[in-house]
Write a protein that holds these residues in place. Structure first.
Motif, PDB file in Angstrom:
ATOM      1  N   ILE A   1       0.845  -1.192   0.000  1.00 45.11           N
ATOM      2  CA  ILE A   1       0.000   0.000   0.000  1.00 45.11           C
ATOM      3  C   ILE A   1       0.879   1.240   0.000  1.00 45.11           C
ATOM      4  O   ILE A   1       1.598   1.482   0.968  1.00 45.11           O
ATOM      5  CB  ILE A   1      -0.931   0.021   1.226  1.00 45.11           C
ATOM      6  N   PRO A   2       0.834   2.044  -1.063  1.00 46.68           N
ATOM      7  CA  PRO A   2       1.630   3.270  -1.083  1.00 46.68           C
ATOM      8  C   PRO A   2       1.160   4.254  -0.014  1.00 46.68           C
ATOM      9  O   PRO A   2      -0.044   4.348   0.269  1.00 46.68           O
ATOM     10  CB  PRO A   2       1.378   3.842  -2.487  1.00 46.68           C
ATOM     11  N   LEU A   3       2.108   4.988   0.580  1.00 50.00           N
ATOM     12  CA  LEU A   3       1.805   6.053   1.530  1.00 50.00           C
ATOM     13  C   LEU A   3       2.253   7.364   0.907  1.00 50.00           C
ATOM     14  O   LEU A   3       3.451   7.577   0.695  1.00 50.00           O
ATOM     15  CB  LEU A   3       2.519   5.811   2.860  1.00 50.00           C
ATOM     16  N   LEU A   4       1.291   8.231   0.618  1.00 50.36           N
ATOM     17  CA  LEU A   4       1.571   9.500  -0.034  1.00 50.36           C
ATOM     18  C   LEU A   4       1.184  10.652   0.888  1.00 50.36           C
ATOM     19  O   LEU A   4       0.332  10.496   1.758  1.00 50.36           O
ATOM     20  CB  LEU A   4       0.797   9.608  -1.352  1.00 50.36           C
ATOM     21  N   PRO A   5       1.796  11.826   0.705  1.00 48.68           N
ATOM     22  CA  PRO A   5       1.438  12.982   1.546  1.00 48.68           C
ATOM     23  C   PRO A   5      -0.046  13.264   1.494  1.00 48.68           C
ATOM     24  O   PRO A   5      -0.682  13.148   0.439  1.00 48.68           O
ATOM     25  CB  PRO A   5       2.257  14.126   0.930  1.00 48.68           C
ATOM     26  N   GLY A   6      -0.608  13.638   2.627  1.00 42.93           N
ATOM     27  CA  GLY A   6      -2.054  13.806   2.730  1.00 42.93           C
ATOM     28  C   GLY A   6      -2.542  15.160   2.285  1.00 42.93           C
ATOM     29  O   GLY A   6      -2.102  16.177   2.828  1.00 42.93           O
ATOM     30  N   PRO A   7      -3.444  15.203   1.315  1.00 39.08           N
ATOM     31  CA  PRO A   7      -4.109  16.465   1.004  1.00 39.08           C
ATOM     32  C   PRO A   7      -5.013  16.862   2.169  1.00 39.08           C
ATOM     33  O   PRO A   7      -5.624  16.002   2.803  1.00 39.08           O
ATOM     34  CB  PRO A   7      -4.924  16.134  -0.252  1.00 39.08           C
ATOM     35  N   ASP A   8      -5.107  18.158   2.449  1.00 39.93           N
ATOM     36  CA  ASP A   8      -5.864  18.625   3.603  1.00 39.93           C
ATOM     37  C   ASP A   8      -7.138  19.375   3.235  1.00 39.93           C
ATOM     38  O   ASP A   8      -8.206  19.100   3.768  1.00 39.93           O
ATOM     39  CB  ASP A   8      -4.983  19.515   4.487  1.00 39.93           C
ATOM     40  N   SER A   9      -7.028  20.333   2.335  1.00 36.25           N
ATOM     41  CA  SER A   9      -8.191  21.158   1.998  1.00 36.25           C
ATOM     42  C   SER A   9      -9.114  20.408   1.043  1.00 36.25           C
ATOM     43  O   SER A   9      -8.736  19.396   0.438  1.00 36.25           O
ATOM     44  CB  SER A   9      -7.734  22.463   1.346  1.00 36.25           C
ATOM     45  N   ALA A  10     -10.333  20.917   0.903  1.00 38.68           N
ATOM     46  CA  ALA A  10     -11.295  20.304  -0.017  1.00 38.68           C
ATOM     47  C   ALA A  10     -10.749  20.296  -1.438  1.00 38.68           C
ATOM     48  O   ALA A  10     -10.839  19.283  -2.154  1.00 38.68           O
ATOM     49  CB  ALA A  10     -12.620  21.064   0.053  1.00 38.68           C
ATOM     50  N   ALA A  11     -10.150  21.405  -1.853  1.00 41.69           N
ATOM     51  CA  ALA A  11      -9.614  21.485  -3.211  1.00 41.69           C
ATOM     52  C   ALA A  11      -8.478  20.491  -3.415  1.00 41.69           C
ATOM     53  O   ALA A  11      -8.370  19.852  -4.473  1.00 41.69           O
ATOM     54  CB  ALA A  11      -9.135  22.907  -3.497  1.00 41.69           C
ATOM     55  N   GLU A  12      -7.629  20.338  -2.398  1.00 39.47           N
ATOM     56  CA  GLU A  12      -6.514  19.398  -2.499  1.00 39.47           C
ATOM     57  C   GLU A  12      -6.999  17.952  -2.560  1.00 39.47           C
ATOM     58  O   GLU A  12      -6.425  17.127  -3.273  1.00 39.47           O
ATOM     59  CB  GLU A  12      -5.571  19.585  -1.315  1.00 39.47           C
ATOM     60  N   LEU A  13      -8.052  17.639  -1.816  1.00 40.44           N
ATOM     61  CA  LEU A  13      -8.610  16.290  -1.855  1.00 40.44           C
ATOM     62  C   LEU A  13      -9.161  15.974  -3.245  1.00 40.44           C
ATOM     63  O   LEU A  13      -8.926  14.891  -3.791  1.00 40.44           O
ATOM     64  CB  LEU A  13      -9.721  16.153  -0.809  1.00 40.44           C
ATOM     65  N   VAL A  14      -9.877  16.923  -3.824  1.00 42.14           N
ATOM     66  CA  VAL A  14     -10.429  16.721  -5.166  1.00 42.14           C
ATOM     67  C   VAL A  14      -9.306  16.568  -6.192  1.00 42.14           C
ATOM     68  O   VAL A  14      -9.352  15.685  -7.057  1.00 42.14           O
ATOM     69  CB  VAL A  14     -11.362  17.886  -5.545  1.00 42.14           C
TER      70      VAL A  14
END
Length: 385
Positions: A52-65
């Motif tokens: 399972i890759p672990l990538l930096p987490g998007p935080d804001s709504a725009a970043e998640l999209v």
């Protein structure tokens, strides 16, 4: 999956996401975890071992999209108390099916599917997951006390007031029937309820999450010693400073204290113990599934409702709240003395331990993650359901 873990955050969110990931992988899905895993080499290794890759987490709504589009995600699981609640609605608007894992409070997230795996969550009370925003309509579920019943998914009933995109009604998966458990826990589940066993020096296991973010281990180690009962005590110490404090506790006559670091062999330690002491968090469902006679302490506010329900229904003994056990003066001494009496009663009575084990074992069957993934796939691929 979007979650974080670390010495102060704990690992509960990551552990239950890992359990869900194992089920998705078994169904042929590709899984990625987005988030921060701080100073937890063993947790990173657990992800790597499963590919399972672990990538930096998007935080804001725009970043998640943006992350969902870049990685061509069909489903995004959100498991966090810190993310912007608008993220779920933004993902849905972008066509990404969203599962929000919650603990009572939805935090205003507008998701396609909600999961609250806590015991009794299908019977909402004030401040619980009953108050879930209705996707697309702005309506809310019936308020607690209104007389409206909110059925769990197991009943096959839909939740009124929850609309969703593509004509799919929103759903709340509620209760311990949906508890998310890892392969190592499920495979260690005994086929029958563990029997009562008379032992002169019980084997006791104490652990408080993957990091013991609130420093409960030294407090409960001292309470266990205060029982005066012989025991062979293993304490999981998530951080060096916790280990130092546990080392400072002097055992009494017939008592052995053995601090050990976090280990992937925890299920084996649980099934090998005569009594387990733990926090009333996500590990509660592991203890129930394994039929472990347990005593729980409520270490943070958001565990209080689940802790109360579990203790009231006899799935585990209650030791009170950590804040009370650490209070100075008469009140603190009284709380610690009460907890010590409860523990002494369990250590000296195999029948009490067996009763707790039987109720716990019969409550969590280890198939919760299967039910959750079934619900996701039924919603996203109805033709193949």
């Amino acid at each position: 999956m979007r979650c974080d873990a670390g010495p102060r955050r704990g690992v509960g969110h990551l552990v239950r996401c890992l359990a869900l990931a194992e089920e998705f992988l078994a169904r042929g899905a590709d899984v990625t975890v987005f988030g921060t895993v701080e100073r937890l080499d063993w947790a990173v290794a657990e992800l790597a071992a499963r590919g399972i890759p672990l990538l930096p987490g998007p935080d804001s709504a725009a970043e998640l999209v943006e992350a969902a589009r870049r990685h061509h995600l069909d489903v995004l699981v959100l498991d966090s108390y810190e993310l912007d609640p608008a993220g779920a609605g933004a993902l849905r608007a972008a066509g990404v099916f969203t599962l929000a894992i919650i603990d009572g409070d939805s935090r205003g997230q507008v998701a396609d599917l909600y999961l609250d795996q806590n015991f009794g969550a299908e019977q909402p009370s004030l401040g619980s997951g009953a108050e879930l925003p209705a996707p697309g309509s702005g309506a809310e579920l019936p308020a607690p006390g209104s007389g409206a019943e909110l059925p769990g998914l197991g009943s096959g009933a839909e939740l009124s007031g929850l609309g969703s995109r593509a004509g799919l009604p929103g759903r709340l998966l509620a209760g311990s029937g949906y508890a998310l458990l890892r392969d190592t826990v499920i495979s260690a589940r005994p086929p029958v309820v563990p029997p009562a066993t008379e032992v002169s020096r019980p084997r006791v296991l104490a652990f408080f999450g993957g990091t013991d973010a609130v420093g409960a281990a030294p407090v409960l180690t001292r309470v266990l010693v205060a029982t005066g009962h012989p025991m062979d005590l293993t304490v999981i110490v998530g951080r060096p400073e916790i280990e130092a404090q546990v080392d400072d506790v002097a055992p009494g006559r017939g008592q052995i204290i053995r601090p050990v670091p976090p280990t992937t062999e925890l299920p084996a330690l649980i099934t090998g113990a005569d009594l387990v002491i733990s926090a009333a968090g996500t590990s509660t469902w592991e203890l129930c599934c394994l039929g472990a006679p347990s005593a729980l302490v409520c270490v943070v506010d958001n565990q209080r409702e689940s802790y109360t329900r579990v203790v009231r229904h006899g799935l585990a003994a209650g030791l009170g709240e950590l804040s009370a056990l650490t209070t100075a003066g008469v009140a603190g001494r009284a709380a610690r003395a009460t907890a010590a009496r409860t523990l002494h009663g369990l250590l000296s009575s195999p029948q009490r331990r067996a009763t707790l084990a039987a109720r716990a074992w019969s409550t969590v069957d280890g198939q919760g993650r299967t039910r959750v993934v079934d619900a996701v796939l039924n919603a996203t691929h109805p033709a193949n359901a």
